[in-house]
Design an enzyme around this catalytic site. Structure first.
Site, PDB file in Angstrom:
ATOM      1  N   LYS A 111      52.400  41.445  -2.305  1.00 45.11           N
ATOM      2  CA  LYS A 111      53.034  40.599  -3.265  1.00 45.11           C
ATOM      3  C   LYS A 111      54.674  40.761  -3.405  1.00 45.11           C
ATOM      4  O   LYS A 111      55.839  39.723  -3.842  1.00 45.11           O
ATOM      5  CB  LYS A 111      52.621  41.028  -4.766  1.00 45.11           C
ATOM      6  CG  LYS A 111      50.796  40.503  -4.885  1.00 45.11           C
ATOM      7  CD  LYS A 111      51.426  38.930  -5.120  1.00 45.11           C
ATOM      8  CE  LYS A 111      50.205  38.348  -5.169  1.00 45.11           C
ATOM      9  NZ  LYS A 111      49.029  39.067  -4.613  1.00 45.11           N
ATOM     10  N   LYS A 194      42.093  37.459   5.911  1.00 42.43           N
ATOM     11  CA  LYS A 194      41.469  36.469   4.974  1.00 42.43           C
ATOM     12  C   LYS A 194      41.937  35.703   4.665  1.00 42.43           C
ATOM     13  O   LYS A 194      42.926  34.641   4.381  1.00 42.43           O
ATOM     14  CB  LYS A 194      41.348  37.746   4.638  1.00 42.43           C
ATOM     15  CG  LYS A 194      42.786  37.299   2.767  1.00 42.43           C
ATOM     16  CD  LYS A 194      42.378  38.414   1.735  1.00 42.43           C
ATOM     17  CE  LYS A 194      43.253  38.435   0.538  1.00 42.43           C
ATOM     18  NZ  LYS A 194      42.390  38.451  -0.650  1.00 42.43           N
ATOM     19  N   LYS A 197      44.304  31.917  -1.709  1.00 38.31           N
ATOM     20  CA  LYS A 197      44.689  30.857  -1.791  1.00 38.31           C
ATOM     21  C   LYS A 197      46.436  30.709  -1.625  1.00 38.31           C
ATOM     22  O   LYS A 197      46.583  29.499  -1.779  1.00 38.31           O
ATOM     23  CB  LYS A 197      45.147  30.814  -3.964  1.00 38.31           C
ATOM     24  CG  LYS A 197      43.211  31.083  -3.954  1.00 38.31           C
ATOM     25  CD  LYS A 197      43.786  31.311  -5.073  1.00 38.31           C
ATOM     26  CE  LYS A 197      42.226  32.238  -6.152  1.00 38.31           C
ATOM     27  NZ  LYS A 197      41.829  32.489  -7.167  1.00 38.31           N
TER      28      LYS A 197
HETATM   29  P1  TYM Z   1      41.136  37.505  -6.937  1.00 39.63           P
HETATM   30  O1  TYM Z   1      41.080  35.881  -7.807  1.00 39.63           O
HETATM   31  O2  TYM Z   1      41.747  37.226  -6.119  1.00 39.63           O
HETATM   32  O3  TYM Z   1      40.083  37.224  -5.813  1.00 39.63           O
HETATM   33  C1  TYM Z   1      38.458  37.774  -6.394  1.00 39.63           C
HETATM   34  C2  TYM Z   1      37.496  37.903  -5.901  1.00 39.63           C
HETATM   35  O4  TYM Z   1      36.844  36.988  -5.065  1.00 39.63           O
HETATM   36  C3  TYM Z   1      37.348  38.211  -3.551  1.00 39.63           C
HETATM   37  N1  TYM Z   1      37.836  37.643  -2.782  1.00 39.63           N
HETATM   38  C4  TYM Z   1      37.679  37.441  -1.560  1.00 39.63           C
HETATM   39  N2  TYM Z   1      36.511  38.347  -1.107  1.00 39.63           N
HETATM   40  C5  TYM Z   1      35.699  38.040   0.595  1.00 39.63           C
HETATM   41  N3  TYM Z   1      36.823  37.644   1.057  1.00 39.63           N
HETATM   42  C6  TYM Z   1      38.112  36.917   1.041  1.00 39.63           C
HETATM   43  N4  TYM Z   1      39.201  35.803   1.894  1.00 39.63           N
HETATM   44  C7  TYM Z   1      38.125  37.039  -0.535  1.00 39.63           C
HETATM   45  N5  TYM Z   1      39.430  36.534  -1.708  1.00 39.63           N
HETATM   46  C8  TYM Z   1      38.930  36.588  -2.680  1.00 39.63           C
HETATM   47  C9  TYM Z   1      38.188  39.147  -4.351  1.00 39.63           C
HETATM   48  O5  TYM Z   1      37.302  40.598  -3.131  1.00 39.63           O
HETATM   49  C10 TYM Z   1      37.655  38.941  -5.473  1.00 39.63           C
HETATM   50  O6  TYM Z   1      36.669  39.976  -5.824  1.00 39.63           O
HETATM   51  N6  TYM Z   1      42.522  41.652  -8.916  1.00 39.63           N
HETATM   52  C11 TYM Z   1      41.135  40.780  -8.471  1.00 39.63           C
HETATM   53  C12 TYM Z   1      41.076  39.620  -9.889  1.00 39.63           C
HETATM   54  C13 TYM Z   1      40.165  40.798 -11.197  1.00 39.63           C
HETATM   55  C14 TYM Z   1      38.762  42.133 -10.888  1.00 39.63           C
HETATM   56  C15 TYM Z   1      39.291  42.320 -12.380  1.00 39.63           C
HETATM   57  C16 TYM Z   1      38.399  41.840 -10.061  1.00 39.63           C
HETATM   58  C17 TYM Z   1      41.163  41.101 -12.538  1.00 39.63           C
HETATM   59  N7  TYM Z   1      40.675  42.554 -12.819  1.00 39.63           N
HETATM   60  C18 TYM Z   1      38.234  43.118 -12.364  1.00 39.63           C
HETATM   61  C19 TYM Z   1      37.244  42.167 -10.482  1.00 39.63           C
HETATM   62  C20 TYM Z   1      36.993  43.228 -11.701  1.00 39.63           C
HETATM   63  C21 TYM Z   1      41.499  40.115  -7.571  1.00 39.63           C
HETATM   64  O7  TYM Z   1      42.461  39.350  -7.813  1.00 39.63           O
HETATM   65  O8  TYM Z   1      40.765  38.966  -7.528  1.00 39.63           O
END
Ligand code: TYM
Length: 329
Positions: A111, A194, A197
């Site tokens: 980031k 991967k 967004k």
């Molecule tokens: P975020 O919003 O980037 O993504 C949410 C969830 O989607 C999964 N993910 C993927 N899995 C497989 N392939 C991909 N290309 C892919 N892109 C996204 C992420 O692994 C995630 O599980 N920090 C987290 C949000 C969060 C969170 C938490 C998750 C905040 N607090 C506590 C679990 C527990 C995040 O930015 O995910």
């Protein structure tokens, strides 16, 4: 009964990676566990602080959770900022989190590279807020994709450190979870790493079928295999990885065989891939359109969810305050 928690940042519509990495696994667990699923709107502020779209983004994600199949009668769905107890735990954990380890996190480095004009303290302490999200419910399992593995490792480290420092066995060490299998990474359609967004390579759960077809047909391919059983280049492997999760094993094997015998036609593969993605996403999109009109339902889900989540969080904060030495007069 295990406590399961997962969440997704409210930074735009959900894509196939979010679905297969986190959402679908959570849905599969909701009936057998004590489940919390939340919308990480505080987390969205590290990259997308925009008052004009904040609420709309939360609503989108909320409707997508419900449309994908999280049942609010069974699991607790809540908005992170409706449960302020998490901020208190975040602050406390930050007192035991070190600059060096936070700055070394892959997500922080990434980031900081992407938005050098805005390397804020929230970005640096992102892993402590995420740890607070998980530890506030003392979760056992956290369904997430592969990209979140390091954050889960840090959560366990923070939990252990707290327990050791205060001489207690209070926090559990939560595990990233995918039904005993490897955590998933859904690749992008552009041949790169991967699906994400900010990478502009996503198929969204609410994309119209025509849009999905167009995106899949545009995916990078080449002149075909160089010989029988040739290794697949990354951008072809990516298409097979997505096929593996959206299609049946038979379909996957059929195209794998075609690849291995050099008889593959990418047009057929892409057509099948698009059709199978649409089969998964269409019912979600249709339910989404109905749910997003139902403001009364959304109000009920979020107020009841916040109440249940706060009940669990209050218990944790009360104990943490006591352990740390806070006392009322
Ligand atoms: P975020 O919003 O980037 O993504 C949410 C969830 O989607 C999964 N993910 C993927 N899995 C497989 N392939 C991909 N290309 C892919 N892109 C996204 C992420 O692994 C995630 O599980 N920090 C987290 C949000 C969060 C969170 C938490 C998750 C905040 N607090 C506590 C679990 C527990 C995040 O930015 O995910």
């Amino acid at each position: 009964m295990d406590t399961v928690l997962s969440g997704i940042r409210s930074t735009g519509n959900l894509h196939l990676g979010n679905y297969y990495g986190a959402l679908r696994n959570f849905i599969r667990m909701q009936h057998e566990n004590n489940c919390f699923f939340f919308i990480a709107d505080y987390h969205s502020l590290t990259t997308h602080p925009d008052p004009k779209s904040l609420h709309a983004n939360v609503k989108e994600v909320l409707c997508e959770y419900l449309a994908a199949g999280i049942d609010p009668e069974v699991a607790t769905i809540y908005v992170q900022s409706d449960m302020k107890e998490v901020i208190e735990l975040y602050l406390m954990l930050n007192m035991h989190a070190y600059m060096g380890e936070l700055a070394k996190t892959t997500s922080f480095k990434e980031k900081a590279r992407k938005q050098p004009e805005n390397v804020n303290a929230g970005l640096l302490t992102y892993p402590t807020l995420m740890a607070a999200d998980i530890l506030i419910h003392n979760a056992d399992k956290v369904p997430v994709g592969k990209d979140q593995e390091q954050h889960l490792e840090m959560t366990r480290k923070f939990a252990r450190r707290f327990n050791n420092f205060y001489g207690v066995e209070f926090f559990k060490e939560p595990q990233a979870y995918n039904f005993g299998e490897e955590l998933i990474k859904i690749p992008g359609l552009d041949g790169s790493g991967k699906m994400g967004k900010s990478e502009g390579n996503c198929v969204y759960l609410c994309d119209e079928p025509k849009v999905i077809e167009k995106k899949v047909m545009k995916a990078l391919t080449d002149g075909g295999p160089t010989g029988p059983n040739a290794p697949k280049p990354d951008y072809i492997e990516n298409l097979f990885t997505i096929l593996k999760v959206v299609s049946t094993q038979d379909t996957y094997d059929y195209f794998d065989e075609k690849w291995n015998t050099c008889t593959i036609r990418y047009g057929d593969l892409k057509k099948q891939l698009a059709a199978d993605i649409i089969k998964v996403t269409s019912p979600i999109r249709e339910r989404y359109l109905a749910i997003s009109q139902d403001e009364a339902f959304l109000h009920k889900v979020t107020t009841e969810g916040a109440e249940k989540a706060r009940e669990s969080a209050t218990k944790t904060i009360r104990s943490v305050r006591e352990i740390m030495g806070f006392k009322p007069f």
